[in-house]
Design a protein around this motif. Structure first.
Motif, PDB file in Angstrom:
ATOM      1  N   ILE A   1       0.820  -1.201   0.000  1.00  0.00           N
ATOM      2  CA  ILE A   1       0.000   0.000   0.000  1.00  0.00           C
ATOM      3  C   ILE A   1       0.857   1.254   0.000  1.00  0.00           C
ATOM      4  N   GLY A   2       1.904   1.283   0.813  1.00  0.00           N
ATOM      5  CA  GLY A   2       2.751   2.470   0.892  1.00  0.00           C
ATOM      6  C   GLY A   2       3.411   2.803  -0.427  1.00  0.00           C
ATOM      7  N   ARG A   3       3.861   1.787  -1.127  1.00  0.00           N
ATOM      8  CA  ARG A   3       4.471   1.987  -2.439  1.00  0.00           C
ATOM      9  C   ARG A   3       3.468   2.610  -3.402  1.00  0.00           C
ATOM     10  N   ALA A   4       2.255   2.087  -3.394  1.00  0.00           N
ATOM     11  CA  ALA A   4       1.213   2.605  -4.288  1.00  0.00           C
ATOM     12  C   ALA A   4       0.831   4.032  -3.926  1.00  0.00           C
ATOM     13  N   ILE A   5       0.799   4.357  -2.627  1.00  0.00           N
ATOM     14  CA  ILE A   5       0.493   5.723  -2.202  1.00  0.00           C
ATOM     15  C   ILE A   5       1.573   6.686  -2.683  1.00  0.00           C
ATOM     16  N   ALA A   6       2.831   6.296  -2.510  1.00  0.00           N
ATOM     17  CA  ALA A   6       3.937   7.155  -2.936  1.00  0.00           C
ATOM     18  C   ALA A   6       3.869   7.430  -4.433  1.00  0.00           C
ATOM     19  N   LYS A   7       3.602   6.409  -5.219  1.00  0.00           N
ATOM     20  CA  LYS A   7       3.525   6.578  -6.673  1.00  0.00           C
ATOM     21  C   LYS A   7       2.351   7.462  -7.064  1.00  0.00           C
ATOM     22  N   ARG A   8       1.216   7.291  -6.393  1.00  0.00           N
ATOM     23  CA  ARG A   8       0.035   8.093  -6.730  1.00  0.00           C
ATOM     24  C   ARG A   8       0.261   9.568  -6.386  1.00  0.00           C
ATOM     25  N   LEU A   9       0.833   9.830  -5.220  1.00  0.00           N
ATOM     26  CA  LEU A   9       1.090  11.222  -4.846  1.00  0.00           C
ATOM     27  C   LEU A   9       2.061  11.873  -5.818  1.00  0.00           C
ATOM     28  N   PHE A  10       3.041  11.116  -6.258  1.00  0.00           N
ATOM     29  CA  PHE A  10       3.997  11.610  -7.250  1.00  0.00           C
ATOM     30  C   PHE A  10       3.293  11.919  -8.570  1.00  0.00           C
ATOM     31  N   GLN A  11       2.368  11.046  -8.960  1.00  0.00           N
ATOM     32  CA  GLN A  11       1.600  11.260 -10.190  1.00  0.00           C
ATOM     33  C   GLN A  11       0.731  12.509 -10.092  1.00  0.00           C
ATOM     34  N   HIS A  12       0.285  12.830  -8.866  1.00  0.00           N
ATOM     35  CA  HIS A  12      -0.559  14.011  -8.654  1.00  0.00           C
ATOM     36  C   HIS A  12       0.265  15.284  -8.440  1.00  0.00           C
ATOM     37  N   GLY A  13       1.564  15.202  -8.639  1.00  0.00           N
ATOM     38  CA  GLY A  13       2.375  16.414  -8.628  1.00  0.00           C
ATOM     39  C   GLY A  13       3.150  16.708  -7.373  1.00  0.00           C
ATOM     40  N   ALA A  14       3.051  15.857  -6.346  1.00  0.00           N
ATOM     41  CA  ALA A  14       3.775  16.119  -5.108  1.00  0.00           C
ATOM     42  C   ALA A  14       5.246  15.751  -5.243  1.00  0.00           C
ATOM     43  N   GLU A  15       6.073  16.438  -4.487  1.00  0.00           N
ATOM     44  CA  GLU A  15       7.443  15.977  -4.271  1.00  0.00           C
ATOM     45  C   GLU A  15       7.362  14.928  -3.170  1.00  0.00           C
ATOM     46  N   VAL A  16       7.820  13.727  -3.451  1.00  0.00           N
ATOM     47  CA  VAL A  16       7.560  12.598  -2.559  1.00  0.00           C
ATOM     48  C   VAL A  16       8.856  12.046  -1.973  1.00  0.00           C
ATOM     49  N   PHE A  17       8.846  11.881  -0.656  1.00  0.00           N
ATOM     50  CA  PHE A  17       9.893  11.138   0.044  1.00  0.00           C
ATOM     51  C   PHE A  17       9.311   9.780   0.445  1.00  0.00           C
ATOM     52  N   ALA A  18       9.909   8.715  -0.057  1.00  0.00           N
ATOM     53  CA  ALA A  18       9.463   7.354   0.230  1.00  0.00           C
ATOM     54  C   ALA A  18      10.422   6.734   1.239  1.00  0.00           C
ATOM     55  N   LEU A  19       9.897   6.371   2.414  1.00  0.00           N
ATOM     56  CA  LEU A  19      10.733   5.847   3.496  1.00  0.00           C
ATOM     57  C   LEU A  19      10.514   4.356   3.665  1.00  0.00           C
ATOM     58  N   SER A  20      11.612   3.628   3.774  1.00  0.00           N
ATOM     59  CA  SER A  20      11.556   2.187   4.020  1.00  0.00           C
ATOM     60  C   SER A  20      12.882   1.757   4.633  1.00  0.00           C
ATOM     61  N   LYS A  21      12.870   0.633   5.320  1.00  0.00           N
ATOM     62  CA  LYS A  21      14.141   0.104   5.828  1.00  0.00           C
ATOM     63  C   LYS A  21      14.826  -0.789   4.801  1.00  0.00           C
ATOM     64  N   SER A  22      14.158  -1.039   3.667  1.00  0.00           N
ATOM     65  CA  SER A  22      14.701  -1.915   2.634  1.00  0.00           C
ATOM     66  C   SER A  22      15.223  -1.115   1.448  1.00  0.00           C
ATOM     67  N   PRO A  23      16.540  -0.978   1.292  1.00  0.00           N
ATOM     68  CA  PRO A  23      17.074  -0.240   0.137  1.00  0.00           C
ATOM     69  C   PRO A  23      16.735  -0.913  -1.185  1.00  0.00           C
ATOM     70  N   GLU A  24      16.622  -2.242  -1.166  1.00  0.00           N
ATOM     71  CA  GLU A  24      16.281  -2.963  -2.401  1.00  0.00           C
ATOM     72  C   GLU A  24      14.889  -2.578  -2.891  1.00  0.00           C
ATOM     73  N   ASN A  25      13.943  -2.506  -1.973  1.00  0.00           N
ATOM     74  CA  ASN A  25      12.584  -2.121  -2.365  1.00  0.00           C
ATOM     75  C   ASN A  25      12.536  -0.681  -2.864  1.00  0.00           C
ATOM     76  N   LEU A  26      13.319   0.184  -2.241  1.00  0.00           N
ATOM     77  CA  LEU A  26      13.331   1.580  -2.672  1.00  0.00           C
ATOM     78  C   LEU A  26      13.976   1.739  -4.045  1.00  0.00           C
ATOM     79  N   GLN A  27      15.003   0.973  -4.317  1.00  0.00           N
ATOM     80  CA  GLN A  27      15.620   1.028  -5.637  1.00  0.00           C
ATOM     81  C   GLN A  27      14.636   0.548  -6.709  1.00  0.00           C
ATOM     82  N   SER A  28      13.869  -0.473  -6.383  1.00  0.00           N
ATOM     83  CA  SER A  28      12.842  -0.954  -7.303  1.00  0.00           C
ATOM     84  C   SER A  28      11.776   0.108  -7.543  1.00  0.00           C
TER      85      SER A  28
END
Length: 244
Positions: A19-46
């Motif tokens: 869900i968090g990944r999808a929220i970050a992508k949607r907010l980005f699509q709506h024009g926000a500057e988005v900071f996506a936080l996770s403890k997994s660098p692999e997931n963030l790179q993806s």
């Protein structure tokens, strides 16, 4: 409904997957500057490969000091989504101290830490902002083997209400979204067994689980100015489960 977040900065925790990944992508699509936080660098790179331009923050939310340093370093945040959460399922008679601590550390304590930092910045800016916690229908309905998880989400709902009471004067809106089972990749695996899924589905009048985008829709709406008078609420996205 046309919703734009142009000129707004958003922080989404637990943004590496689901869900968090999808929220970050949607907010980005709506024009926000988005900071996506996770403890997994692999997931963030993806995530970055799917949405180049999103900023990533790698930190373990259980580490109070490291989280405080990371979030303070982001500067002003207009929109905060506290999505990160963990679930450890144990029967009540088998609850372990470590499980209790981890669930409350991530599902509640980390929310307080991140929200304090962001809210103080919002107050200092005198602009206000919007905060959404991703809670659960489990905050209001008991589920077998979920004693501690249910307790963390019930506490999160009450935290939302107290934050709304104290922060409203600063034009900071705070709300919760409370989904039923959501068909993320993990959700599909966890609820693929009909013997487990069917009893839950029987209690949902719409007869199905939630899709990820249905939860994202609710979060985005509550963050937006379209929900400018909605404050201190817990919004079920549960197909009617809590209505029965």
């Amino acid at each position: 409904m046309d919703i734009k977040f142009t000129g707004k900065t958003a922080l989404v925790t637990g943004a590496g997957q689901g869900i968090g990944r999808a929220i970050a992508k949607r907010l980005f699509q709506h024009g926000a500057e988005v900071f996506a936080l996770s403890k997994s660098p692999e997931n963030l790179q993806s995530l970055l490969r799917e949405a180049p331009g999103i900023h990533t923050v790698t930190v373990d939310l259980e580490d109070w000091e490291a989280t405080e340093k990371a979030v303070k370093g982001l500067g002003h945040i207009d929109l905060l989504v506290n999505n990160a959460g963990v679930a450890i399922l144990e029967p009540f008679l088998d609850i372990k101290s470590g499980s209790f601590d981890k669930l409350f550390n991530v599902n509640l304590k980390a929310v307080i830490n991140v929200s304090q930092i962001v809210a103080k910045q919002m107050i200092d800016s005198k602009i206000g902002g919007s905060i959404v916690h991703v809670s659960s229908q489990a905050s209001q309905a008991p589920l077998k083997d979920h004693a501690v998880y249910c307790s963390t989400k019930a506490a999160l709902d009450m935290l939302c209400k107290v934050m709304a009471l104290e922060l409203g004067q600063h034009k900071i809106r705070v709300n919760c979204v409370n989904p039923t089972v959501v068909l993320t990749e993990m959700g599909k695996l966890g609820w693929s067994d009909p013997s487990k899924a069917d009893p839950m589905l029987a209690g949902i009048p719409l007869g199905r689980f939630a899709e990820v985008e249905e939860v994202v829709d609710a979060v985005v709406y509550l963050l937006s100015d379209r929900a400018s008078m909605i404050h201190g609420t817990t919004l079920p996205v549960d197909g009617g489960f809590l209505a029965c």
